[in-house]
Every structure is written in structure tokens, then in C-alpha cells.
Scaffold this active site. Structure first.
Site, PDB file in Angstrom:
ATOM      1  N   GLY A   9      47.681  36.021  37.342  1.00 19.48           N
ATOM      2  CA  GLY A   9      46.768  35.921  38.489  1.00 19.48           C
ATOM      3  C   GLY A   9      45.576  35.037  38.165  1.00 19.48           C
ATOM      4  O   GLY A   9      44.469  35.247  38.674  1.00 19.48           O
ATOM      5  N   TYR A 143      47.603  49.761  48.946  1.00 18.03           N
ATOM      6  CA  TYR A 143      46.868  49.213  47.797  1.00 18.03           C
ATOM      7  C   TYR A 143      46.384  50.356  46.900  1.00 18.03           C
ATOM      8  O   TYR A 143      46.587  50.343  45.682  1.00 18.03           O
ATOM      9  CB  TYR A 143      45.694  48.404  48.336  1.00 18.03           C
TER      10      TYR A 143
HETATM   11  N1  SER Z   1      38.064  44.246  46.653  1.00 21.25           N
HETATM   12  C1  SER Z   1      39.211  45.089  46.882  1.00 21.25           C
HETATM   13  C2  SER Z   1      39.636  45.044  48.284  1.00 21.25           C
HETATM   14  O1  SER Z   1      38.764  44.916  49.119  1.00 21.25           O
HETATM   15  C3  SER Z   1      38.906  46.497  46.505  1.00 21.25           C
HETATM   16  O2  SER Z   1      39.206  46.695  45.186  1.00 21.25           O
HETATM   17  O3  SER Z   1      40.770  45.200  48.574  1.00 21.25           O
END
Ligand code: SER
Length: 320
Positions: A9, A143
């Protein structure tokens, strides 16, 4: 002796700044930047680079062998908002990639792995303020599900195989090199680009939305500090809570307006509001402070001044 590092990444928001930092610490030739496709931004192309799909375990093994890698920073992942648009893809990229990296690492002599978790690992039932290290992890985004499962997998690889996996729960990260793309905290980056470019910004979160945030130099410092800490100082192989400051979208807008006269922000919350509402507003990071000496340097005002100065310089063609 300097480690032989692979960063996945590398063209992403963290990678684009972590790779140069690691190269300055360990030498250009000792840090291989793995990218998913040839990057348009050459910020990591001044040293060894490899195009790598972390979903392909054989390719991960080949890269580890070719560069005699002993340390991996596995950053390749989908962020929260993009993950809600395509949860299947989020699972595949985030979980298959992590499993491949961990498995390839343990079978190919890698001694240390870094993996980023997130405030997104928490869900609506965690305390909203000063969220403790051991608060419940019941996220409502894919996520977040991958972050919780990922932390458990990292911990498993440490407990079962002795792989030294280290892990931080980053807050929303604010940075000026590569755009985040696909996160819920992205507004806190976009707002700076629009302030400098147009003098106005339409924010996709409500004005009163408070989230934990951090400036990239502090995130880099925490990452390096955690990875360089002697093993006895890192007893935790699930994610460490990590904090710098918290603010509402409105507070950030006011702080930017102090340095950009006439700056106008309007608020038009979209589907990302629900994600933000499910996350903590501030984080208790006392275990990171106690175990390996974590301490942030930037507060809100200092971060805002630095971001604006960097973006203005870039606009004037002086680079940053
Ligand atoms: N910055 C990330 C997001 O907004 C959170 O870990 O998905």
C-alpha cells in the site's frame, strides 16, 4: 543492522509518507515499496519498487524472497466508506491480504510485521469519550469487522507462531502528500485542499460530528516508535489505542477560517454520517503511553497551520 523492509500500500495515504520516512532511517535500498499498480505519484519511486497484489500469496512469498525481507508494513486496505459500498471487496482485500502477508511472513523468515487497525474497530456500544483500550469491539461497518478480525488474526500469529506482529488503532489521519480516498474521516483532509483552492467546502458530515484525529507526522512517529520498541515493551499484539486530538467538523472549519479569511463551509451529511456516528469521539491511549512511551506532538492549531503552509507552498509550485 538496518532491517530489510517491504511496505504494501505504498502509494496510499500512509505509505506515501511512511516509505520516505523508513528510507531516511534505514537507507533507500533497504525499503521496498509495494504498490498495487504503477503509481501516478512518484513519491515512493526513488528506491526499490514492486507491483504486488497482496491477494496473491505466491506473489507475496516471491517478493519476500527476492528482497530478503525481514520486516513488513502491511498497509494495503480499503477504507470504511468504500468498504460499505462494496463489503465483499472490503473483506477480500482487507482479510485475504492480511492472512497472505502473515502466512507468507511466518514461513519465509520475516521477524516483524506492522498492521494498521483503526478507531473503526469500535461500534456504537463502546463508550463515546475516552474510549478505553478494552472497550467492546462491535463495529457496524465491514471495514470495522475486518479490523477486529484482523487484530485477532495478528494476535493469533503471535501466540501460535511467535511472529512479532505489532498493531495500532489509528485515529482519522490528516496529511498533505497522498489523499486518503474512501474513508469517513477524509473530510478533514479535503477541507484543506478546498480552502486553499476555492475558499469554500461542502462537508459530508454534520457540523457537530466529533471524531478522534491525528496529523501524519505523529502517525509516522508512533509507527516507528512502536516497531523499534524492544519486544518486552510491546506486550500487546492486538491493536494499541492511539490518540492525539479530537474536534468537530465545525471546530476544524473555524480553525481553518482563522488562517483563510472568508473561508465558507456548508454541511450536507451523506451516508458517511452513520459511520461517523458509530465511532468514538475520543480515545484513551494510556497503554501506548505507558508501554512504549507514546506522546503526540501536534495539537489542532499547529496541525492546521502546518497543513495550510504545506498546501500553499505546493500551489505556488515550490513543492513540499
Ligand atoms: N480513516 C479511516 C476511515 O475513515 C478510519 O480509520 O475509514
Amino acid at each position: 543492522m538496518a532491517p530489510n523492509v517491504l511496505v504494501t500500500g505504498s502509494a496510499g495515504q500512509i505509505g506515501a509518507e511512511l516509505v520516505p520516512r523508513l528510507r531516511s532511517l534505514y537507507g533507500k535500498d533497504n525499503v521496498v515499496a509495494a504498490v498495487h499498480a504503477s503509481p501516478r505519484d512518484p513519491s515512493v519511486s526513488d528506491g526499490p519498487m514492486v507491483v504486488l497484489d497482496t491477494g496473491d500469496q505466491a506473489a507475496v512469498v516471491a517478493a519476500l524472497k527476492e528482497y530478503k525481507v525481514d520486516t513488513v508494513y502491511h498497509l494495503a486496505a480499503l477504507l470504511s466508506a468504500k468498504g460499505e459500498k462494496d463489503p465483499q471487496l472490503a473483506w477480500t482485500v482487507n482479510m485475504d491480504g492480511l492472512r497472505n502477508v502473515l502466512e507468507a511472513s511466518r514461513t519465509n523468515g520475516v521477524s516483524q510485521v506492522f498492521w494498521p487497525s483503526s478507531i473503526g474497530a469500535f461500534g456504537p456500544d463502546a463508550p463515546k469519550t475516552n474510549t478505553p483500550q478494552n472497550a467492546p469491539l462491535n463495529p457496524t461497518t465491514m471495514y470495522g469487522v475486518t479490523k477486529v478480525a484482523g487484530e485477532l488474526l495478528c494476535n493469533y500469529y503471535h501466540a501460535k507462531y511467535g511472529l512479532d506482529v505489532r498493531c495500532l488503532r489509528y485515529p482519522g489521519l490528516i496529511s498533505s502528500v497522498a489523499l486518503p480516498g474512501g474513508g469517513t474521516t477524509d473530510y478533514a483532509v479535503e477541507i484543506f485542499y478546498e480552502a486553499v483552492r476555492t475558499g469554500s467546502y461542502t462537508c459530508f458530515l454534520r457540523e457537530d460530528t466529533v471524531l478522534p484525529m491525528m496529523y501524519m507526522p505523529d502517525a509516522l512517529k508512533a509507527t516507528v516508535q512502536l516497531m523499534e520498541a524492544p519486544a518486552p515493551k510491546v506486550p500487546r499484539h492486538l491493536g494499541y489505542n492511539l490518540a492525539a486530538f479530537s474536534f468537530s467538523a465545525g471546530e476544524l472549519a473555524s480553525e481553518v477560517a482563522k488562517l483563510v479569511p472568508g473561508f465558507k463551509v456548508t454541511y450536507s451529511p451523506d451516508s458517511r454520517q452513520k459511520i461517523a456516528d458509530s465511532w468514538p469521539q475520543s480515545i484513551d491511549d494510556k497503554e501506548a503511553r505507558r508501554d512504549w512511551g507514546w506522546e503526540p506532538e501536534y495539537d489542532l492549531a499547529r496541525m492546521v497551520a502546518d497543513m495550510l503552509a504545506k498546501l500553499r507552498l505546493r500551489r505556488e509550485g515550490k513543492g513540499v
